[in-house]
Design a protein around this motif. Sequence first.
Motif, PDB file in Angstrom:
ATOM      1  N   ASP A 192       0.850  -1.189   0.000  1.00  0.00           N
ATOM      2  CA  ASP A 192       0.000   0.000   0.000  1.00  0.00           C
ATOM      3  C   ASP A 192       0.882   1.234   0.000  1.00  0.00           C
ATOM      4  N   LEU A 193       1.875   1.233  -0.881  1.00  0.00           N
ATOM      5  CA  LEU A 193       2.920   2.250  -0.818  1.00  0.00           C
ATOM      6  C   LEU A 193       2.522   3.490  -1.617  1.00  0.00           C
ATOM      7  N   TYR A 194       2.519   4.615  -0.934  1.00  0.00           N
ATOM      8  CA  TYR A 194       2.339   5.908  -1.591  1.00  0.00           C
ATOM      9  C   TYR A 194       3.038   6.959  -0.738  1.00  0.00           C
ATOM     10  N   GLU A 195       2.927   8.221  -1.133  1.00  0.00           N
ATOM     11  CA  GLU A 195       3.802   9.245  -0.559  1.00  0.00           C
ATOM     12  C   GLU A 195       3.607   9.471   0.937  1.00  0.00           C
ATOM     13  N   GLU A 196       2.450   9.155   1.486  1.00  0.00           N
ATOM     14  CA  GLU A 196       2.243   9.337   2.925  1.00  0.00           C
ATOM     15  C   GLU A 196       2.837   8.199   3.751  1.00  0.00           C
ATOM     16  N   LEU A 219       5.067  -4.139  -7.903  1.00  0.00           N
ATOM     17  CA  LEU A 219       3.798  -3.830  -7.244  1.00  0.00           C
ATOM     18  C   LEU A 219       3.920  -2.555  -6.408  1.00  0.00           C
ATOM     19  N   ASP A 220       5.004  -2.447  -5.629  1.00  0.00           N
ATOM     20  CA  ASP A 220       5.219  -1.243  -4.815  1.00  0.00           C
ATOM     21  C   ASP A 220       5.542  -0.032  -5.683  1.00  0.00           C
ATOM     22  N   VAL A 221       6.441  -0.212  -6.636  1.00  0.00           N
ATOM     23  CA  VAL A 221       6.838   0.926  -7.471  1.00  0.00           C
ATOM     24  C   VAL A 221       5.654   1.388  -8.315  1.00  0.00           C
TER      25      VAL A 221
END
Length: 304
Positions: A192-196, A219-221
Amino acid sequence: MTVVPPSAPTSATPLAVPSVADVERVAAALLGGPVWTEVLKDKPGRRRTARVHGQAGSVIAKAYAGDRAARVAKRVGVLADGPDRPVVPQLRAVDADLGVVLLDDVVGAPLSTSLEAGDVAAVRRAAQALAGWHTAWAGRVVALQPHTVERERRALQRQAELAPTTLGAAALRAAEPGLQTPWPAPTVVHRDLYEEQILTGETTALIDLDDIALGPPELDVGNALGHLLLRDTRGGSTAVSEATGAFLHGYGLSGRLDPERLARCTRLTLCRLACVHRAPDLLDLARTVTPAAISQWRDLGRGA
């Protein structure tokens, strides 16, 4: 790590999110009282994230409905044997009966702050740290479930069901080609990777690792790239930012990632975000995501 004994009867039930008072009782056993709480996120009926302060410092306290606390604690506990960088919160205590998990309170500013400030150097460092994390976990035997294509399909279906009917159906149709072929699971992924979820400062940290799994690094990138493209296109802009290019360039795509799989994962993210944000234009954006386009976006970050 502290395992708190089974809870005494409280106002919480197995299906309810524990009250702030119940969470503070668990935290006080670790930090020493008195304690006080600042709520950071609250999803009524599902979970609450808070920072609890006490005599011995502070922790991040996550309170869950149902049995999710035990599953999250088990996943996050795996990370104790991982690399020192990037920093990830370590498990401090768990009360599985009550539904409370206590984690390190990691210091840093969210990557969104660097994006807003145009600090492309910080963005590049964050991407480099993520690449190092994926590399450090690659090939290791880890007690985590793989995030399969079928699990990705179910995640999209959940969001599509919450979206307007026409948009949800369109998102599922757009995503279907990317859900036909299995993908490998060679490393640990955030999921669930994003800027926050990326903190910057003296070092880089990853937070909110509730859903970690085994999966492809793309998946993360791809998830991060989808969110960066969402930021870039807010306000009517059609230009991909230098900071987005710096993230791709910092990760170092060549030799690390499969170009088609990265494009595929990015398109799937945009289909899901179209449902979350009720934004059909993101489905149009998803159609433009190709390996060639990603390569061009990466080149924007070469000189940043």
